[in-house]
Enzyme design. Structure first.
Site, mmCIF file in Angstrom:
data_model
loop_
_atom_site.group_PDB
_atom_site.id
_atom_site.type_symbol
_atom_site.label_atom_id
_atom_site.label_comp_id
_atom_site.label_asym_id
_atom_site.label_seq_id
_atom_site.Cartn_x
_atom_site.Cartn_y
_atom_site.Cartn_z
ATOM 1 N N ARG A 132 5.367 13.220 0.584
ATOM 2 C CA ARG A 132 5.036 12.325 1.684
ATOM 3 C C ARG A 132 6.305 11.667 2.230
ATOM 4 N NH1 ARG A 132 0.518 7.500 1.454
ATOM 5 N NH2 ARG A 132 1.853 6.671 -0.209
ATOM 6 N N ASP A 153 1.268 -0.964 -3.755
ATOM 7 C CA ASP A 153 2.352 -0.419 -2.956
ATOM 8 C C ASP A 153 2.406 -1.174 -1.636
ATOM 9 O OD1 ASP A 153 0.331 0.605 -1.354
ATOM 10 O OD2 ASP A 153 0.687 2.701 -1.894
#
Length: 540
Positions: free
Chosen positions: A169, A453
């Site tokens: 990603r 996150d």
């Protein structure tokens, strides 16, 4: 007279790293520079389009499926390209940053896929960006090991047949990489991450029987997916591999993308692998886009917004139906629990919640799901094994029973829950603690037994902003105000100081984190992403 040669890509204000020359080769840098020249102008146009669309939402307080792409949705004939063998079975995926230890543990975890993350689980320090690339190169060449300097424990890869398939990603379109510039202009982080990884590993992955596979984050429209598709076409031609070798899974983690799922798959159809249903970024996007839409868009505490909320059910069920209609994988959301080594009862309760969540996803038709910790892999695997058996996926479940109207996706007021004062306190706690770790270069952080996150920090600060601007009154009679937020933040800073002691507190970035949280939570001018001002403070 011949045209002057294009200016080379420059490395700016970056401390040299061990073995960085293996990543930053002349050829790799030239490739990234060419990506920048070809595609950054369109990136810039699409970012401007985001702002225009947000202004339209502010004016109308609504969204709808696009009339101009109705023919794509109505055409039942098209499908995405057949899945490559390495991505046919994705029943459990583990996520995490690309530091050396995580690289080994994730590949060894027993999950079918590892989301190797240069985005929300990674703070974009120069070291994380470049050494993360190096760790993946070393993993594919079989040259990776790690010894923990504290415990002395050694880590090494299992046999190749047992390793997870990597889906990398890159950063979202909105973030730039300040250390790599062309003619004084910073290169988009997305093109840096994609370009370096693809250039070094595409052929190597093909030799291993896999391929260059990507998760695409923060996509807001099918036009952004079209840009990625054009990047893929150019990149494959550039190094001479067949078109369609790249495969991309798009995170449907913005409210605008939820209205363009079919169009996103259509734009990427030769390269598409699936869609993923995120959670925190999706809620963050709802708050961001409808922040001035009145009380009917006010979200309760983030932990009260489960995937069973009616508007979240509409989103996930539409995603499964859309994916399977077009032959793509539908991948479910994150189980973020981090097991406690000290409290078996906490683990027992949390594992049951994880199991129920994964059972729901498997029974709804998802083909796989995410976990944040290796200990959760067997739990999620059991849920999907029970439904899939020996089948690699359940794309044959078309979910034609699902009917979602445009209004269903933004029916936030269908949820019977309200913001609470403890919810405000938790948002402040998570925000400060996460931002402080991010400023130290950590993107994935265990806070209160959850792996947090950047997405969780975004929803935390957005909810503070929304509750204050909506004039929310909590159950204890206190009203959400800037003064209350500052008071809670000051209390949390004092608690952290007491918890850590003066020396450890002074060694961290706690005051900076406190100040930045209040800046992005209280400023009248809402920042699109907290990582934009945070990146200015990030050293390295």
């Amino acid at each position: 007279m011949s045209a002057p040669a294009p200016s080379p890509l420059a490395i700016v204000d970056a401390e040299p790293l061990p073995r960085q020359e293996e990543v930053l080769t002349e050829e790799a840098l030239a490739f990234v520079a060419e990506l920048h020249r070809r595609f950054t102008p369109r990136r810039d146009e699409l970012l401007a389009r985001r702002a225009e669309r947000r202004a339209e939402i502010a004016r109308t307080s609504t969204l709808d499926f696009l009339p101009e792409t109705a023919a794509i949705r109505a055409d039942d004939s098209w499908r995405v390209a057949p899945s490559p063998a390495a991505l046919e079975d994705r029943r459990v995926e583990i996520t995490g940053p690309t530091d050396r230890k995580m690289t080994i543990n994730a590949l060894n975890s027993g999950a079918r896929v590892w989301l190797a993350d240069f985005e929300d689980a990674s703070a974009p320090t120069w070291e994380n960006v470049i050494l993360g690339q190096l760790n993946l190169i070393d993993a594919y060449t079989g040259n990776i090991d790690f010894t923990d300097p504290v415990s002395g424990k050694s880590y090494a890869l299992k046999d190749a047949a047992e390793l997870a398939t990597v889906v990398m990603r890159p950063r979202g379109w909105h973030l730039d990489e300040r250390h790599l510039q062309v003619d004084g202009e910073e290169v988009p982080g997305a093109l840096v991450d994609f370009g370096l990884y693809f250039f070094h590993n595409a052929r190597r992955l093909l030799d291993l029987g896999k391929g260059p596979y990507f998760y695409l984050p923060k996509t807001e429209s099918h036009l952004e997916a079209r840009l990625w598709n054009d990047v893929f076409v150019f990149a494959q031609d550039h190094i001479g591999i067949p078109q369609g070798t790249i495969r991309a899974t798009v995170l449907i983690e913005t409210i605008t993308a939820a209205y363009e799922m079919e169009e996103i798959l259509y734009e990427l159809r030769d390269h598409a692998s699936g869609l993923n249903a995120g959670r925190w970024d999706y809620l963050f996007s709802i708050v961001k886009n409808f922040r001035d839409g009145g009380t009917r868009f006010v979200l309760p505490d983030r932990n009260a917004v489960t995937m069973t909320a009616p508007f979240m059910r509409a989103y996930t069920e539409l995603l499964v139906r859309t994916c399977h209609k077009r032959g793509a994988h539908a991948i479910g959301g994150m189980a973020a629990f981090i097991p406690s080594r000290r409290d078996a009862e906490v683990n027992k309760v949390a594992f049951e919640k994880v199991r129920a969540d994964k059972d729901r996803e498997a029974n709804d038709g998802f083909d796989g799901s995410w976990v944040a910790h290796p200990d959760l892999v067997p739990i999620a695997m059991e849920s999907f094994d029970r439904v899939l058996g020996e089948r690699p996926n359940q794309k044959d479940r078309l979910r034609e029973d699902v009917h979602v109207e445009a209004a269903d996706l933004i029916a936030v007021d269908s949820l019977d829950a309200k913001p609470t004062y403890p919810g405000l306190v938790n948002a402040v706690q998570v925000g400060i603690r996460y931002i402080e770790a991010w400023l130290r270069g950590l993107g994935a952080v265990a806070i209160f037994n959850l792996m947090e996150d950047a997405a969780t920090a975004e929803i935390s600060r957005s909810q503070i902003w929304q509750w204050i601007n909506a004039g929310v009154e909590f159950e204890n009679g206190l009203k959400a105000t800037p003064e209350l937020a500052r008071e809670v933040a000051a209390d949390e800073l004092a608690n952290i100081r007491a918890e850590l002691g003066e020396e450890a507190f002074a060694a961290g970035h706690w005051q900076q984190a406190h100040d930045l949280l209040l800046e992005v939570a209280l400023d009248e001018d809402y920042a699109d992403f907290l990582t934009l001002p945070a990146y200015r403070l990030l050293r390295g």
